[in-house]
Design a protein around this motif. Sequence first.
Motif, PDB file in Angstrom:
ATOM      1  N   LYS A 132       0.820  -1.216   0.000  1.00  0.00           N
ATOM      2  CA  LYS A 132       0.000   0.000   0.000  1.00  0.00           C
ATOM      3  C   LYS A 132       0.854   1.266   0.000  1.00  0.00           C
ATOM      4  N   TYR A 133       2.036   1.160   0.614  1.00  0.00           N
ATOM      5  CA  TYR A 133       2.909   2.330   0.742  1.00  0.00           C
ATOM      6  C   TYR A 133       3.630   2.665  -0.565  1.00  0.00           C
ATOM      7  N   ASN A 134       3.633   1.740  -1.507  1.00  0.00           N
ATOM      8  CA  ASN A 134       4.247   1.992  -2.820  1.00  0.00           C
ATOM      9  C   ASN A 134       3.182   2.609  -3.725  1.00  0.00           C
ATOM     10  N   ILE A 135       3.017   3.912  -3.584  1.00  0.00           N
ATOM     11  CA  ILE A 135       1.889   4.592  -4.231  1.00  0.00           C
ATOM     12  C   ILE A 135       2.015   4.634  -5.753  1.00  0.00           C
ATOM     13  N   HIS A 136       3.220   4.422  -6.293  1.00  0.00           N
ATOM     14  CA  HIS A 136       3.409   4.466  -7.749  1.00  0.00           C
ATOM     15  C   HIS A 136       3.313   3.074  -8.391  1.00  0.00           C
ATOM     16  N   LEU A 137       3.086   2.040  -7.599  1.00  0.00           N
ATOM     17  CA  LEU A 137       3.037   0.668  -8.133  1.00  0.00           C
ATOM     18  C   LEU A 137       1.818   0.513  -9.040  1.00  0.00           C
ATOM     19  N   SER A 138       2.068   0.191 -10.301  1.00  0.00           N
ATOM     20  CA  SER A 138       0.972   0.048 -11.268  1.00  0.00           C
ATOM     21  C   SER A 138       0.863  -1.370 -11.821  1.00  0.00           C
ATOM     22  N   GLU A 139       1.944  -2.170 -11.747  1.00  0.00           N
ATOM     23  CA  GLU A 139       1.908  -3.539 -12.290  1.00  0.00           C
ATOM     24  C   GLU A 139       2.426  -4.513 -11.251  1.00  0.00           C
ATOM     25  N   LEU A 140       1.699  -5.628 -11.080  1.00  0.00           N
ATOM     26  CA  LEU A 140       2.094  -6.682 -10.137  1.00  0.00           C
ATOM     27  C   LEU A 140       1.850  -8.037 -10.780  1.00  0.00           C
ATOM     28  N   PHE A 141       2.864  -8.916 -10.648  1.00  0.00           N
ATOM     29  CA  PHE A 141       2.767 -10.270 -11.214  1.00  0.00           C
ATOM     30  C   PHE A 141       2.904 -11.278 -10.075  1.00  0.00           C
ATOM     31  N   LEU A 142       1.848 -12.072  -9.880  1.00  0.00           N
ATOM     32  CA  LEU A 142       1.856 -13.126  -8.855  1.00  0.00           C
ATOM     33  C   LEU A 142       1.522 -14.497  -9.439  1.00  0.00           C
ATOM     34  N   VAL A 143       1.416 -14.596 -10.740  1.00  0.00           N
ATOM     35  CA  VAL A 143       1.045 -15.857 -11.374  1.00  0.00           C
ATOM     36  C   VAL A 143       2.101 -16.927 -11.058  1.00  0.00           C
ATOM     37  N   GLY A 144       1.628 -18.149 -10.806  1.00  0.00           N
ATOM     38  CA  GLY A 144       2.544 -19.242 -10.485  1.00  0.00           C
ATOM     39  C   GLY A 144       2.818 -19.390  -9.010  1.00  0.00           C
ATOM     40  N   ASN A 145       2.185 -18.584  -8.156  1.00  0.00           N
ATOM     41  CA  ASN A 145       2.334 -18.699  -6.705  1.00  0.00           C
ATOM     42  C   ASN A 145       1.153 -19.474  -6.128  1.00  0.00           C
ATOM     43  N   PRO A 146       1.317 -20.130  -4.968  1.00  0.00           N
ATOM     44  CA  PRO A 146       0.192 -20.871  -4.367  1.00  0.00           C
ATOM     45  C   PRO A 146      -1.013 -19.999  -4.054  1.00  0.00           C
ATOM     46  N   CYS A 147      -0.782 -18.716  -3.751  1.00  0.00           N
ATOM     47  CA  CYS A 147      -1.889 -17.835  -3.360  1.00  0.00           C
ATOM     48  C   CYS A 147      -2.869 -17.589  -4.502  1.00  0.00           C
ATOM     49  N   THR A 148      -2.425 -17.779  -5.742  1.00  0.00           N
ATOM     50  CA  THR A 148      -3.320 -17.523  -6.876  1.00  0.00           C
ATOM     51  C   THR A 148      -4.429 -18.570  -6.975  1.00  0.00           C
ATOM     52  N   ALA A 149      -4.250 -19.695  -6.242  1.00  0.00           N
ATOM     53  CA  ALA A 149      -5.283 -20.738  -6.235  1.00  0.00           C
ATOM     54  C   ALA A 149      -6.341 -20.474  -5.176  1.00  0.00           C
ATOM     55  N   PHE A 150      -6.144 -19.451  -4.351  1.00  0.00           N
ATOM     56  CA  PHE A 150      -7.130 -19.131  -3.313  1.00  0.00           C
ATOM     57  C   PHE A 150      -8.412 -18.569  -3.953  1.00  0.00           C
ATOM     58  N   GLU A 151      -9.515 -18.899  -3.361  1.00  0.00           N
ATOM     59  CA  GLU A 151     -10.791 -18.350  -3.813  1.00  0.00           C
ATOM     60  C   GLU A 151     -10.861 -16.874  -3.424  1.00  0.00           C
ATOM     61  N   GLY A 152     -11.160 -16.028  -4.401  1.00  0.00           N
ATOM     62  CA  GLY A 152     -11.232 -14.600  -4.166  1.00  0.00           C
ATOM     63  C   GLY A 152      -9.877 -13.901  -4.231  1.00  0.00           C
ATOM     64  N   TYR A 153      -8.884 -14.577  -4.817  1.00  0.00           N
ATOM     65  CA  TYR A 153      -7.508 -14.025  -4.890  1.00  0.00           C
ATOM     66  C   TYR A 153      -7.481 -12.675  -5.598  1.00  0.00           C
ATOM     67  N   ARG A 154      -8.029 -12.618  -6.802  1.00  0.00           N
ATOM     68  CA  ARG A 154      -7.937 -11.385  -7.592  1.00  0.00           C
ATOM     69  C   ARG A 154      -8.752 -10.249  -6.951  1.00  0.00           C
TER      70      ARG A 154
END
Length: 461
Positions: free
Chosen positions: A110-132
């Motif tokens: 949250k503190y990185n106010i200029h962050l516009s792109e994030l890649f998390l594909v291929g991590n276990p958390c992406t299989a969580f329901e409601g991840y996106r």
Amino acid sequence: IFSVTEDLVRRRAEHNNCEIFSLEEISLHQQEIEKLEHLDKWCRDLKILYLQNNLIPKIENVGKLKKLEYLNVALNNIERIENLEGCEELKKLDLTANFIGELSSVESLKYNIHLSELFLVGNPCTAFEGYRQFVVATLPQLKYLDSKEIERSERIQALQYYPEVKQKIREQEQAYLLKRAKEKEEAQRRMRERKDRKEKQMEAELGLDSPESLQYKENHQTEGEGKQQMWRTVQDDEEYRRFWKEPAPYTPESRLETHRYIEEKRKAEDNVRGSKKKEKPLPTLVTAEGKVLNVNMPKLNFSLKDDEENNQFILDLAVYRHLDTSLLDVDVQPTYIRVMVKGKTFQLVLPEEVKPDSSSAKRSQTTGHLVVSMPKVKEVILAKQKLSTSVKPSNSNTMQKSTRSRQVEKLEVDPSKYSFPDVTKIIPEKERIGQGPIKLYPEKITETTESYVDFENNEEV
């Protein structure tokens, strides 16, 4: 543990003349790095940092990189997002194919106010329901998630269901953490079993060297060594097959274990290859009797010229045209010359003794050949033949023609203008006066013998 070293950073900073203090971009991918450190002290101006395909377990020591805009730590062993609050200019973060299961750690971005792109594909958390939905609602500054643009309607909907989604994410995180705890225990068990097998193998090898088998080895040394080597090879093959056939979960521990195993195997093979590699015997340059031999290990063409006019020997060695002169070492001795060409010896025995101190070596700028001039010890004085234009008129004409071709000035050919005496009339004067050696005028003796009629040749006189 492989960590970031100054030597590694300088080698990867060739585009910046190996200067690291002003470095803005560096690629440290596939360097087997297991600990991320030092970069926040050495490279404060970094804007782009590539660290993909390493063994980094934790994001650390990058919080002081205030100018960092793009961080790529894909294909590592990272399990949570942390320590990026100080990267004020961070715009793009790539965490593809890591082991992030604590999805709630995304809140630290949250503190990185200029962050516009994030890649998390291929991590276990992406299989969580409601991840996106959770990520979109947690990071309002985000514009793209896993290369997919976040629509305004999607964010509004995610914010509406945020409390419910957050609760589901927390529950799934707890289940994942319990699973990870079991995986860590299993990894420790596998490490212990592998260690025990290794210890047993070492004991078995020491058993072959026990005192009871020493007598056998003395009598059958060759056979024993062959059996021991064969036994070790069989044991290594069995362990190799067991390691790769045994099923293992895809975890940070198994990935690290695989890397360590491959590294150990490679070092063992290098040691075996190094022990089998026999060093070539040094060539014999001087025999035991002190005789110097001719040697041409680099197999170079050469010529040895006897320059009688300058009383010296000239060696022309056809070294490679583009060979650096620093790879040549010339050693001139009184009776021979030795040249080291890239560590290979060229040695030539000389016909006569030379002066090493007066010798000189040069490289040809056209052919690159090495030319060594070696003055002889025995000095031979040769008479210099001077051409005189007044002895024969024909010679003066020839000299006049050759000189005219080289010089613009014309030569004087009038004998009356010469400053030195005419040497053509010296012998007739001696004949007329009667002085000088008899051999200078043999015709006079012949005339005398013809004038006496009663001359009798007595051989006893």
